[in-house]
Design an enzyme around this catalytic site. Structure first.
Site, PDB file in Angstrom:
ATOM      1  N   CYS A  89       0.768  -1.235   0.126  1.00 21.81           N
ATOM      2  CA  CYS A  89      -0.030  -0.035   0.108  1.00 21.81           C
ATOM      3  C   CYS A  89       0.819   1.360   0.168  1.00 21.81           C
ATOM      4  O   CYS A  89       0.244   2.434  -0.134  1.00 21.81           O
ATOM      5  CB  CYS A  89      -0.788  -0.114   1.301  1.00 21.81           C
ATOM      6  SG  CYS A  89       0.058   0.204   2.685  1.00 21.81           S
ATOM      7  N   CYS A 128      -1.426  -4.579   7.455  1.00 21.44           N
ATOM      8  CA  CYS A 128      -1.062  -3.318   7.964  1.00 21.44           C
ATOM      9  C   CYS A 128      -0.345  -3.692   9.684  1.00 21.44           C
ATOM     10  O   CYS A 128       0.539  -2.835   9.904  1.00 21.44           O
ATOM     11  CB  CYS A 128      -2.220  -2.501   8.523  1.00 21.44           C
ATOM     12  SG  CYS A 128      -3.473  -2.592   7.027  1.00 21.44           S
TER      13      CYS A 128
HETATM   14 FE1  FES Z   1      -1.322   0.328   4.211  1.00 21.03          FE
HETATM   15 FE2  FES Z   1      -2.869  -0.261   6.085  1.00 21.03          FE
HETATM   16  S1  FES Z   1      -3.277  -0.101   4.086  1.00 21.03           S
HETATM   17  S2  FES Z   1      -0.789  -0.215   6.309  1.00 21.03           S
END
Ligand code: FES
Length: 145
Positions: free
Chosen positions: A33, A103
């Site tokens: 992400c 995450c």
């Molecule tokens: Fe990136 Fe949670 S979506 S750390």
């Protein structure tokens, strides 16, 4: 979708900030992400973590897991801190939705990276600690789950 504890730590994160002249700092990114986390550790001469702070440029689950992870390692020895996995952090938060599990790895990896930095600075070895990766890749996540 999120437990009350997750919401609490997201809305009122503990230990946010920086430590000047920290004993160790660690920064990791999540390749999936692009989110980033930095952890600062203040470790005394008895190898006890006296203080810990974090900064996260990441999602709510990353903020909540970092907040909980800092609470769990504070006051612990470095060996005890090594045992605090992302699973332990998630359990302490009463769970995370499956899509958010990755995450929680940021906090664990950032703590390990900060411990690595501390070990390098003090020329010591910490049992079980491996050289940190700067990016958590999906492949490594799959190994864990
Ligand atoms: Fe990136 Fe949670 S979506 S750390």
């Amino acid at each position: 979708m999120y437990s009350e504890k997750v919401m609490d730590h997201f809305q009122n994160p503990r230990n946010v900030g920086e430590i000047e002249n920290a004993s160790g700092t660690g920064t990791v990114g999540n390749a999936k992400c692009g989110d980033i986390m930095r952890i600062y550790l203040d470790i005394d001469e008895n190898q006890i973590i006296q203080d810990v702070k974090f900064k996260t440029f990441g999602c709510g689950a990353a903020v909540a897991t970092s907040s909980m992870a800092t609470e769990l390692v504070k006051g612990k020895s470095i060996q005890e801190a090594m045992k605090i996995t992302n699973k332990a952090v998630m359990e302490a938060l009463d769970g995370l939705p499956p899509v958010k599990v990755h995450c929680s790895l940021l906090a664990e990896e950032a703590i390990h990276a900060a411990l690595w930095d501390y070990a390098q600075k003090n020329q010591i070895e910490i049992a079980g600690l491996e050289k940190p990766k700067s990016d958590i890749s999906e492949e490594e996540e799959e190994e864990e789950y």
